[in-house]
Each structure stands twice: as C-alpha cells, then as structure tokens.
Design a protein around this motif. Sequence first.
Motif, PDB file in Angstrom:
ATOM      1  N   PHE A   1       0.816  -1.209   0.000  1.00  0.00           N
ATOM      2  CA  PHE A   1       0.000   0.000   0.000  1.00  0.00           C
ATOM      3  C   PHE A   1       0.848   1.258   0.000  1.00  0.00           C
ATOM      4  O   PHE A   1       0.539   2.226  -0.704  1.00  0.00           O
ATOM      5  N   SER A   2       1.921   1.262   0.765  1.00  0.00           N
ATOM      6  CA  SER A   2       2.707   2.482   0.926  1.00  0.00           C
ATOM      7  C   SER A   2       3.362   2.945  -0.367  1.00  0.00           C
ATOM      8  O   SER A   2       3.781   4.097  -0.475  1.00  0.00           O
ATOM      9  N   ASN A   3       3.452   2.068  -1.365  1.00  0.00           N
ATOM     10  CA  ASN A   3       4.052   2.455  -2.642  1.00  0.00           C
ATOM     11  C   ASN A   3       3.098   3.230  -3.544  1.00  0.00           C
ATOM     12  O   ASN A   3       3.535   3.834  -4.531  1.00  0.00           O
ATOM     13  N   TYR A   4       1.823   3.188  -3.232  1.00  0.00           N
ATOM     14  CA  TYR A   4       0.811   3.723  -4.136  1.00  0.00           C
ATOM     15  C   TYR A   4       0.374   5.127  -3.751  1.00  0.00           C
ATOM     16  O   TYR A   4       0.222   5.450  -2.577  1.00  0.00           O
ATOM     17  N   GLY A   5       0.171   5.941  -4.779  1.00  0.00           N
ATOM     18  CA  GLY A   5      -0.566   7.162  -4.586  1.00  0.00           C
ATOM     19  C   GLY A   5      -2.044   6.816  -4.509  1.00  0.00           C
ATOM     20  O   GLY A   5      -2.510   5.885  -5.185  1.00  0.00           O
ATOM     21  N   MET A   6      -2.784   7.544  -3.687  1.00  0.00           N
ATOM     22  CA  MET A   6      -4.202   7.263  -3.488  1.00  0.00           C
ATOM     23  C   MET A   6      -5.035   8.496  -3.788  1.00  0.00           C
ATOM     24  O   MET A   6      -4.631   9.618  -3.456  1.00  0.00           O
ATOM     25  N   GLY A   7      -6.176   8.286  -4.404  1.00  0.00           N
ATOM     26  CA  GLY A   7      -7.030   9.403  -4.745  1.00  0.00           C
ATOM     27  C   GLY A   7      -8.490   9.120  -4.435  1.00  0.00           C
ATOM     28  O   GLY A   7      -8.900   7.965  -4.308  1.00  0.00           O
ATOM     29  N   TRP A   8      -9.230  10.200  -4.321  1.00  0.00           N
ATOM     30  CA  TRP A   8     -10.691  10.138  -4.210  1.00  0.00           C
ATOM     31  C   TRP A   8     -11.277  10.913  -5.390  1.00  0.00           C
ATOM     32  O   TRP A   8     -10.849  12.031  -5.683  1.00  0.00           O
ATOM     33  N   PHE A   9     -12.237  10.291  -6.031  1.00  0.00           N
ATOM     34  CA  PHE A   9     -12.994  10.911  -7.105  1.00  0.00           C
ATOM     35  C   PHE A   9     -14.473  10.804  -6.752  1.00  0.00           C
ATOM     36  O   PHE A   9     -14.853  10.016  -5.889  1.00  0.00           O
ATOM     37  N   ARG A  10     -15.296  11.571  -7.435  1.00  0.00           N
ATOM     38  CA  ARG A  10     -16.733  11.471  -7.213  1.00  0.00           C
ATOM     39  C   ARG A  10     -17.462  11.643  -8.534  1.00  0.00           C
ATOM     40  O   ARG A  10     -16.956  12.270  -9.465  1.00  0.00           O
ATOM     41  N   GLN A  11     -18.667  11.075  -8.562  1.00  0.00           N
ATOM     42  CA  GLN A  11     -19.496  11.179  -9.760  1.00  0.00           C
ATOM     43  C   GLN A  11     -20.936  11.389  -9.340  1.00  0.00           C
ATOM     44  O   GLN A  11     -21.527  10.534  -8.669  1.00  0.00           O
ATOM     45  N   ALA A  12     -21.478  12.518  -9.747  1.00  0.00           N
ATOM     46  CA  ALA A  12     -22.879  12.838  -9.496  1.00  0.00           C
ATOM     47  C   ALA A  12     -23.711  12.370 -10.685  1.00  0.00           C
ATOM     48  O   ALA A  12     -23.178  12.215 -11.797  1.00  0.00           O
ATOM     49  N   PRO A  13     -25.006  12.149 -10.480  1.00  0.00           N
ATOM     50  CA  PRO A  13     -25.864  11.688 -11.582  1.00  0.00           C
ATOM     51  C   PRO A  13     -25.798  12.636 -12.774  1.00  0.00           C
ATOM     52  O   PRO A  13     -25.911  13.850 -12.623  1.00  0.00           O
ATOM     53  N   GLY A  14     -25.558  12.068 -13.939  1.00  0.00           N
ATOM     54  CA  GLY A  14     -25.525  12.843 -15.161  1.00  0.00           C
ATOM     55  C   GLY A  14     -24.249  13.637 -15.385  1.00  0.00           C
ATOM     56  O   GLY A  14     -24.150  14.397 -16.355  1.00  0.00           O
ATOM     57  N   LYS A  15     -23.284  13.457 -14.512  1.00  0.00           N
ATOM     58  CA  LYS A  15     -22.026  14.199 -14.634  1.00  0.00           C
ATOM     59  C   LYS A  15     -20.850  13.238 -14.766  1.00  0.00           C
ATOM     60  O   LYS A  15     -20.937  12.070 -14.422  1.00  0.00           O
ATOM     61  N   GLU A  16     -19.740  13.768 -15.248  1.00  0.00           N
ATOM     62  CA  GLU A  16     -18.532  12.971 -15.363  1.00  0.00           C
ATOM     63  C   GLU A  16     -17.868  12.817 -14.001  1.00  0.00           C
ATOM     64  O   GLU A  16     -18.058  13.634 -13.102  1.00  0.00           O
ATOM     65  N   ARG A  17     -17.068  11.771 -13.900  1.00  0.00           N
ATOM     66  CA  ARG A  17     -16.308  11.559 -12.676  1.00  0.00           C
ATOM     67  C   ARG A  17     -15.286  12.694 -12.530  1.00  0.00           C
ATOM     68  O   ARG A  17     -14.607  13.052 -13.498  1.00  0.00           O
ATOM     69  N   GLU A  18     -15.172  13.223 -11.326  1.00  0.00           N
ATOM     70  CA  GLU A  18     -14.270  14.344 -11.124  1.00  0.00           C
ATOM     71  C   GLU A  18     -13.324  14.091  -9.948  1.00  0.00           C
ATOM     72  O   GLU A  18     -13.672  13.391  -8.988  1.00  0.00           O
ATOM     73  N   PHE A  19     -12.156  14.681 -10.047  1.00  0.00           N
ATOM     74  CA  PHE A  19     -11.142  14.581  -9.011  1.00  0.00           C
ATOM     75  C   PHE A  19     -11.586  15.332  -7.760  1.00  0.00           C
ATOM     76  O   PHE A  19     -12.147  16.432  -7.853  1.00  0.00           O
ATOM     77  N   VAL A  20     -11.313  14.734  -6.594  1.00  0.00           N
ATOM     78  CA  VAL A  20     -11.615  15.369  -5.323  1.00  0.00           C
ATOM     79  C   VAL A  20     -10.318  15.660  -4.552  1.00  0.00           C
ATOM     80  O   VAL A  20     -10.049  16.801  -4.202  1.00  0.00           O
ATOM     81  N   ALA A  21      -9.545  14.619  -4.300  1.00  0.00           N
ATOM     82  CA  ALA A  21      -8.330  14.780  -3.503  1.00  0.00           C
ATOM     83  C   ALA A  21      -7.409  13.598  -3.754  1.00  0.00           C
ATOM     84  O   ALA A  21      -7.855  12.533  -4.181  1.00  0.00           O
ATOM     85  N   ALA A  22      -6.119  13.796  -3.475  1.00  0.00           N
ATOM     86  CA  ALA A  22      -5.147  12.720  -3.619  1.00  0.00           C
ATOM     87  C   ALA A  22      -4.016  12.921  -2.631  1.00  0.00           C
ATOM     88  O   ALA A  22      -3.782  14.039  -2.142  1.00  0.00           O
ATOM     89  N   ILE A  23      -3.312  11.817  -2.370  1.00  0.00           N
ATOM     90  CA  ILE A  23      -2.155  11.864  -1.490  1.00  0.00           C
ATOM     91  C   ILE A  23      -1.104  10.929  -2.060  1.00  0.00           C
ATOM     92  O   ILE A  23      -1.407   9.794  -2.438  1.00  0.00           O
ATOM     93  N   ASN A  24       0.130  11.408  -2.156  1.00  0.00           N
ATOM     94  CA  ASN A  24       1.143  10.547  -2.746  1.00  0.00           C
ATOM     95  C   ASN A  24       1.795   9.668  -1.670  1.00  0.00           C
ATOM     96  O   ASN A  24       1.437   9.731  -0.485  1.00  0.00           O
ATOM     97  N   TYR A  25       2.736   8.835  -2.080  1.00  0.00           N
ATOM     98  CA  TYR A  25       3.325   7.891  -1.150  1.00  0.00           C
ATOM     99  C   TYR A  25       4.074   8.598  -0.025  1.00  0.00           C
ATOM    100  O   TYR A  25       4.221   8.069   1.066  1.00  0.00           O
TER     101      TYR A  25
END
Length: 124
Positions: free
Chosen positions: A29-53
């Motif tokens: 796990f510690s090698n990976y960057g991790m992100g959160w995305f979100r998708q609302a109805p009728g919309k494209e998936r969008e970036f929310v937040a991320a954290i690198n290793y």
Amino acid sequence: QVQLVESGGGLVQAGGSLRLSCAASGSTFSNYGMGWFRQAPGKEREFVAAINYGGRTYYSDSVKGRFTISRDNAKNTVYLQMNSLKPEDTAVYYCAARSPKSGTYYNSYEYDYWGQGTQVTVSS
C-alpha cells in the motif's frame, strides 16, 4: 493487484461531516498514490483529492479547505474527512490507487485500481 473497499458514506445534512475510509489489500500500500474521485448523476467523474506515497496532498478547488485526505500505511487505509458539506457534494465517491509513475494525480486515467464506490448524500 490492489483491491479497494470504501466505507463511511451516508446521508447528512448540509453543514455536517462525514469520514470516508478506503481499505486496500493485495499489494504494498505504501508504494501507491491514493485518490478520491466522485461522480454525481448525469455528470462525469471528477477529481476530489489525492495523497502521494510521501504524504503530499492535492485537492480540487471545490473542496479545498473543507476536505482533508490522509493515509495510515500501517492500516493500509486512506481517509477523506469531509466537513461543511454542501448539497453539491452529493455523489458516489470512489477510492483509487495509482502505481508509482510520472504524471499528475488529477486525472482518473492515471489510476490503476478502483473501489466500488460509496454514496454520499447531502440534504439541504
């Protein structure tokens, strides 16, 4: 291979808080960057937040100052603390893992593994 399982979503009133968790398994796990995305109805998936290793964080302008991403490598878990929630934050929230490589953290195509998503609904 990395498996990701999100939890912590739910229904909250505007101004309230939620904390999402994403538990990872299957690789270092510690090698990976991790992100959160979100998708609302009728919309494209969008970036929310991320954290690198190394713990550096990245946020979209829409959540900066309200959301905080963090990781606990001992628990193989990444968190998204969401405060001052607004109705426009309503979406399915996805956790994603990014193997070490060049590039940015803002685009969904940079990520290699995805969770199944957890619903966040903010009522007005």
